[in-house]
Design a protein around this motif. Structure first.
Motif, short mmCIF file in Angstrom:
data_model
loop_
_atom_site.label_atom_id
_atom_site.label_comp_id
_atom_site.label_asym_id
_atom_site.label_seq_id
_atom_site.Cartn_x
_atom_site.Cartn_y
_atom_site.Cartn_z
N LYS A 20 73.04 7.02 7.59
CA LYS A 20 73.05 5.61 8.01
C LYS A 20 71.98 5.28 9.04
CE LYS A 20 78.07 4.95 7.61
NZ LYS A 20 79.13 4.18 8.30
N GLY A 21 71.31 6.27 9.57
CA GLY A 21 70.39 6.00 10.66
C GLY A 21 71.08 6.13 12.00
N SER A 106 65.57 8.17 7.71
CA SER A 106 66.19 7.02 8.37
C SER A 106 65.94 7.09 9.86
CB SER A 106 67.69 7.00 8.08
OG SER A 106 68.25 8.29 8.25
N GLU A 110 63.26 4.60 12.04
CA GLU A 110 63.97 3.73 12.98
C GLU A 110 63.60 4.05 14.42
OE1 GLU A 110 68.13 3.99 12.27
OE2 GLU A 110 68.63 2.73 13.99
N GLY B 21 63.78 -1.41 11.91
CA GLY B 21 64.94 -1.31 11.03
C GLY B 21 65.83 -2.54 11.15
N SER B 106 62.00 1.89 6.82
CA SER B 106 63.12 1.83 7.75
C SER B 106 64.32 1.12 7.13
CB SER B 106 62.68 1.10 9.02
OG SER B 106 61.98 -0.07 8.70
N SER B 109 65.90 3.35 4.06
CA SER B 109 66.71 4.51 4.41
C SER B 109 67.97 4.12 5.15
CB SER B 109 65.88 5.49 5.24
OG SER B 109 65.17 4.82 6.24
N GLU B 110 67.91 2.98 5.80
CA GLU B 110 69.07 2.54 6.58
C GLU B 110 70.08 1.77 5.73
OE1 GLU B 110 67.77 0.27 9.89
OE2 GLU B 110 69.79 -0.19 10.56
#
Lengths: 189, 189
Positions: A20-21, A106, A110, B21, B106, B109-110
């Motif tokens: 999920k980051g 992720s 981020e 993100g 960003s 992947s999130e």
DNA sequence: CCTAACATACCAACTGGTCTGTTTCTATTA
DNA sequence: TAATAGAAACAGACCAGTTGGTATGTTAGG
């Protein structure tokens, strides 16, 4: 020193962060998933969430390096080892829908511009992966210079392919990469 | 209908989302950057933040496609066009430290595993990029099948290289990719 | 008995989102 | 052309829920 709680926290949040980051995962979510209280978390990680993340990245580093190194020592050429490694990724993706334990894109995308310690930890991880590729390529007979370039190319294309797999909900991108990489290695040898 | 405020919101938050993100960017941050109030935002985007993000992705889609298409129509072969395109990315990265307008890793992947609409929007974007590469490769004489594979490979390796640039704070990965891609194209032709 | 390993109540700051105004533009009609 | 109705375009106060983090406990082991 009881490491069980600490290890549990690291292992659980590593997966959550990968999936999920960083910002998307709350402390309460981690705590609930581990059945651990806030007091315990801040006992093991006095500097809070970011310290936990960095610890996770270090832990992930060891896991990834160990796994990839095992695969690469099991095969004779870079070509075979790479295909075997990507196969592992494909199987995990088709089983779980995510790839935990091999990617951390992720977190990179981020956090790279937000926190230097995190960026460094991520950088070290990529570097270690590339080094494994690079050494095997040199053993294959590539020059120092071209081994470095190809190793970077491999890291990038695999990481990018995983992003494509995520958006497509399909392992096809990784399969395509696996089928093309041998050609690239041949053409440059 | 006054589109200025809406456009301002889209343009500003597109950059912010790309850099940090989705979750990392708060509404207040967007509002402050635009000098716009919450009332205005929810007037233009009644469904809130996620609707704003998806609108940003659509807008980004148009920008990316237009830009890449322009570069690809300006050059004869895929090889030249690709090198020129990556050069653009390198220059932007070395100037700003980030690449806005070309990547959205960003967000992928999130959010890919969290929101279907977002995942679809990201998937469409990658698909459009690949299509441009694919068509040019076919014009170069590649078969339909291998053009598709190579286009995917290009997309993945460039996206991955941008991640490496972020962690290394250096445009070297993109430069390496740019120097290796021509070899790949030659070897498969 | 002391310290590591928790547990829990608490906190200020902030999150995305809603609600109720007010202003500004625009199309219509006397 | 002036008046006006109505909608679009805001502005800003407000809200419940959550965030990461802290402070003060309690418990258990060497």
């Amino acid at each position: 020193m009881n490491m069980d709680t600490k290890s549990l926290l690291i292992d659980t949040s590593t997966i959550l962060f990968q999936q999920k980051g960083y910002k998307s995962v709350g402390l309460n979510e981690i705590l609930k998933a581990c059945n651990v209280t806030k007091g315990a978390l801040y006992h093991h990680f006095p500097n809070g969430k970011e310290e936990l993340l960095i610890t996770c990245l270090h832990s992930l580093n060891e896991v990834i390096i160990t796994d990839i190194e095992a695969i690469f020592s099991r095969h004779l050429s870079t070509k075979e080892a790479t295909i075997s490694m990507i196969d592992t990724l494909i199987h995990q993706f088709e089983k779980d829908g995510t790839i935990t334990g091999y990617t951390f894109s992720s977190i990179v995308s981020e956090m790279a511009t937000m926190s230097e310690p995190v960026r460094n930890a991520c950088g070290a991880l990529y570097e270690n992966i590339q080094n494994i590729y690079c050494k095997k390529l040199q053993a294959d007979g590539f020059s120092n210079e071209s081994a470095t370039s190809i190793a970077l190319f491999m890291t990038a294309s695999i990481e990018g392919a995983m992003m494509l797999c995520l958006t497509q909900k399909s392992a096809d991108p990784l399969k395509t990469i696996a089928s093309l990489l041998p050609n690239l290695l041949n053409s440059l040898q």
